[in-house]
Design a protein around this motif. Structure first.
Motif, PDB file in Angstrom:
ATOM      1  N   LEU A  20       0.829  -1.208   0.000  1.00  0.00           N
ATOM      2  CA  LEU A  20       0.000   0.000   0.000  1.00  0.00           C
ATOM      3  C   LEU A  20       0.863   1.257   0.000  1.00  0.00           C
ATOM      4  N   ARG A  21       1.908   1.258   0.816  1.00  0.00           N
ATOM      5  CA  ARG A  21       2.770   2.442   0.912  1.00  0.00           C
ATOM      6  C   ARG A  21       3.407   2.779  -0.432  1.00  0.00           C
ATOM      7  N   PHE A  22       3.950   1.776  -1.092  1.00  0.00           N
ATOM      8  CA  PHE A  22       4.637   2.055  -2.355  1.00  0.00           C
ATOM      9  C   PHE A  22       3.654   2.286  -3.500  1.00  0.00           C
ATOM     10  N   ALA A  23       2.454   1.747  -3.384  1.00  0.00           N
ATOM     11  CA  ALA A  23       1.419   2.060  -4.377  1.00  0.00           C
ATOM     12  C   ALA A  23       1.025   3.530  -4.281  1.00  0.00           C
ATOM     13  N   LEU A  24       0.959   4.061  -3.065  1.00  0.00           N
ATOM     14  CA  LEU A  24       0.645   5.478  -2.884  1.00  0.00           C
ATOM     15  C   LEU A  24       1.776   6.360  -3.410  1.00  0.00           C
ATOM     16  N   LEU A  25       3.023   5.930  -3.196  1.00  0.00           N
ATOM     17  CA  LEU A  25       4.145   6.680  -3.759  1.00  0.00           C
ATOM     18  C   LEU A  25       4.064   6.689  -5.285  1.00  0.00           C
ATOM     19  N   ARG A  26       3.712   5.554  -5.853  1.00  0.00           N
ATOM     20  CA  ARG A  26       3.613   5.465  -7.315  1.00  0.00           C
ATOM     21  C   ARG A  26       2.494   6.358  -7.841  1.00  0.00           C
ATOM     22  N   ARG A  27       1.424   6.459  -7.089  1.00  0.00           N
ATOM     23  CA  ARG A  27       0.299   7.307  -7.516  1.00  0.00           C
ATOM     24  C   ARG A  27       0.747   8.754  -7.694  1.00  0.00           C
ATOM     25  N   ARG A  28       1.651   9.205  -6.841  1.00  0.00           N
ATOM     26  CA  ARG A  28       2.139  10.576  -6.958  1.00  0.00           C
ATOM     27  C   ARG A  28       3.179  10.709  -8.069  1.00  0.00           C
ATOM     28  N   LEU A  29       3.894   9.631  -8.348  1.00  0.00           N
ATOM     29  CA  LEU A  29       4.884   9.673  -9.426  1.00  0.00           C
ATOM     30  C   LEU A  29       4.241   9.696 -10.806  1.00  0.00           C
ATOM     31  N   ARG A  30       3.009   9.226 -10.897  1.00  0.00           N
ATOM     32  CA  ARG A  30       2.351   9.102 -12.206  1.00  0.00           C
ATOM     33  C   ARG A  30       2.183  10.440 -12.912  1.00  0.00           C
ATOM     34  N   GLY A  31       2.270  11.528 -12.162  1.00  0.00           N
ATOM     35  CA  GLY A  31       2.155  12.835 -12.800  1.00  0.00           C
ATOM     36  C   GLY A  31       3.354  13.181 -13.660  1.00  0.00           C
ATOM     37  N   GLY A  32       4.497  12.554 -13.389  1.00  0.00           N
ATOM     38  CA  GLY A  32       5.701  12.864 -14.143  1.00  0.00           C
ATOM     39  C   GLY A  32       5.599  12.577 -15.634  1.00  0.00           C
ATOM     40  N   PRO A  33       5.213  11.359 -16.025  1.00  0.00           N
ATOM     41  CA  PRO A  33       5.165  11.034 -17.458  1.00  0.00           C
ATOM     42  C   PRO A  33       4.213  11.900 -18.277  1.00  0.00           C
ATOM     43  N   VAL A  34       3.165  12.459 -17.650  1.00  0.00           N
ATOM     44  CA  VAL A  34       2.211  13.275 -18.416  1.00  0.00           C
ATOM     45  C   VAL A  34       2.528  14.763 -18.326  1.00  0.00           C
ATOM     46  N   SER A  35       3.575  15.113 -17.571  1.00  0.00           N
ATOM     47  CA  SER A  35       3.926  16.519 -17.405  1.00  0.00           C
ATOM     48  C   SER A  35       4.581  17.072 -18.662  1.00  0.00           C
ATOM     49  N   GLY A  36       4.419  18.363 -18.864  1.00  0.00           N
ATOM     50  CA  GLY A  36       5.171  19.036 -19.906  1.00  0.00           C
ATOM     51  C   GLY A  36       6.632  19.130 -19.510  1.00  0.00           C
ATOM     52  N   ASP A  37       7.457  19.636 -20.405  1.00  0.00           N
ATOM     53  CA  ASP A  37       8.885  19.753 -20.100  1.00  0.00           C
ATOM     54  C   ASP A  37       9.127  20.649 -18.892  1.00  0.00           C
ATOM     55  N   ASP A  38       8.334  21.700 -18.760  1.00  0.00           N
ATOM     56  CA  ASP A  38       8.415  22.563 -17.582  1.00  0.00           C
ATOM     57  C   ASP A  38       7.427  22.039 -16.549  1.00  0.00           C
ATOM     58  N   TYR A  39       7.955  21.371 -15.536  1.00  0.00           N
ATOM     59  CA  TYR A  39       7.083  20.792 -14.509  1.00  0.00           C
ATOM     60  C   TYR A  39       6.438  21.875 -13.655  1.00  0.00           C
ATOM     61  N   LEU A  40       7.215  22.905 -13.327  1.00  0.00           N
ATOM     62  CA  LEU A  40       6.725  23.956 -12.439  1.00  0.00           C
ATOM     63  C   LEU A  40       7.053  25.316 -13.034  1.00  0.00           C
ATOM     64  N   VAL A  41       6.024  26.130 -13.240  1.00  0.00           N
ATOM     65  CA  VAL A  41       6.214  27.499 -13.713  1.00  0.00           C
ATOM     66  C   VAL A  41       5.556  28.428 -12.700  1.00  0.00           C
ATOM     67  N   VAL A  42       6.334  29.356 -12.165  1.00  0.00           N
ATOM     68  CA  VAL A  42       5.843  30.274 -11.134  1.00  0.00           C
ATOM     69  C   VAL A  42       6.001  31.705 -11.629  1.00  0.00           C
ATOM     70  N   SER A  43       4.946  32.487 -11.486  1.00  0.00           N
ATOM     71  CA  SER A  43       4.987  33.887 -11.900  1.00  0.00           C
ATOM     72  C   SER A  43       4.220  34.731 -10.891  1.00  0.00           C
ATOM     73  N   ALA A  44       4.170  36.020 -11.135  1.00  0.00           N
ATOM     74  CA  ALA A  44       3.418  36.918 -10.258  1.00  0.00           C
ATOM     75  C   ALA A  44       1.927  36.637 -10.317  1.00  0.00           C
ATOM     76  N   GLU A  45       1.477  35.963 -11.382  1.00  0.00           N
ATOM     77  CA  GLU A  45       0.050  35.655 -11.533  1.00  0.00           C
ATOM     78  C   GLU A  45      -0.349  34.357 -10.846  1.00  0.00           C
ATOM     79  N   GLY A  46       0.573  33.405 -10.763  1.00  0.00           N
ATOM     80  CA  GLY A  46       0.222  32.135 -10.150  1.00  0.00           C
ATOM     81  C   GLY A  46       1.186  31.032 -10.525  1.00  0.00           C
ATOM     82  N   ILE A  47       0.694  29.803 -10.466  1.00  0.00           N
ATOM     83  CA  ILE A  47       1.514  28.612 -10.706  1.00  0.00           C
ATOM     84  C   ILE A  47       0.888  27.788 -11.830  1.00  0.00           C
ATOM     85  N   ARG A  48       1.734  27.279 -12.699  1.00  0.00           N
ATOM     86  CA  ARG A  48       1.300  26.282 -13.681  1.00  0.00           C
ATOM     87  C   ARG A  48       2.054  25.003 -13.357  1.00  0.00           C
TER      88      ARG A  48
END
Length: 256
Positions: free
Chosen positions: A90-118
């Motif tokens: 269960l523990r490692f399945a939950l870790l994997r659930r959070r990792l799944r966002g990586g493969p579908v992410s754009g090249d820029d994982y985190l973009v921060v500006s004065a307007e907000g976050i992408r």
């Protein structure tokens, strides 16, 4: 009073960050795809091993209970093995659930500006929808000697050591509009909750603290109550408060 001491920024560096966002620039941290793939491979191996152990232990427990192989001590040992393997799975399945966002992410994982976050190229989060936030970086935290090997496996398989927890208004609609692979980053409890943004498992090590600083300082400029701290009690209490029911703003009727 906001807190930035965990980042080790000088007053001059803080001013440079504020000027950076004040000039309309955006900070971008690229996704470390190779590292994400490595973590997912290690995670898959651990889940596979845990599944085999769980199946073996369950079969052994069945044999002991219904085929009368062994005595009470054997039953206890197999039962404990089933529980331990189940918890590990269960523990490692939950870790994997959070990792799944990586493969579908754009090249820029985190973009921060004065307007907000992408986030991950899919989730747009204006500062006006952020209630508050707390970030931390535990990569240098001491680990007990006997727990060292297990901690190393957890880190290699996706355990987050640096993240930013953000309380978000309208989080359910935001989650529902995001790709399913990113749903593991959202904490939705009824009509409230937030986003736990993993940092160290998604970006290169040299970009972790810059990512925390960018979120914190851009948020502060926008009037959002955000901080980065190493105090575990503060991290816990702020996380519970941020992901809990949203507090209503004080009434300003009759005031000028």
């Amino acid at each position: 009073m906001y807190e930035l001491s965990a980042l080790g920024l000088s007053a001059v560096q803080e001013d440079e960050w504020r000027d950076y966002f004040g000039r309309g620039r955006a900070f971008a941290a690229r996704l470390d795809r190779d590292a994400v793939r490595r973590r997912m491979r290690v995670n898959a191996v651990v889940i596979g091993v845990a599944s085999v152990v769980l199946a073996f232990a369950a079969a052994g427990l069945f044999a002991v209970l219904f085929l009368h192989f062994g005595g009470p001590v054997t039953v206890l040992l197999f039962a404990l093995l089933v529980i331990a393997a189940g918890i590990l799975l269960l523990r490692f399945a939950l870790l994997r659930r959070r990792l799944r966002g990586g493969p579908v992410s754009g090249d820029d994982y985190l973009v921060v500006s004065a307007e907000g976050i992408r986030l991950a190229g899919h989730v747009d989060l204006p500062w006006s929808s952020v209630i508050g936030g707390v970030g931390f970086d535990d990569r240098d935290a001491a680990v007990p000697f006997l727990r060292g090997p297990a901690a190393a496996v957890e880190r290699a398989a996706g355990r987050v050591q640096s993240e930013f927890v953000l309380g978000v208004r309208g989080v359910r609609a935001l989650r529902d509009a995001a790709p399913r692979e990113l749903h593991g980053l959202f904490e939705v409890l009824g009509s409230h909750g937030g986003i736990r943004v993993p940092i160290d498992t998604m970006v290169a090590p040299e970009n972790v603290r810059a990512s925390l600083a960018a979120i914190c300082i851009a948020g502060l400029r926008a009037g959002v109550d955000v901080e980065v701290t190493s105090d575990r009690a503060t991290i816990y209490t702020r996380t519970v408060a941020l992901l809990g029911p949203e507090k209503s703003a004080p009434s300003t009727s009759g005031q000028e």
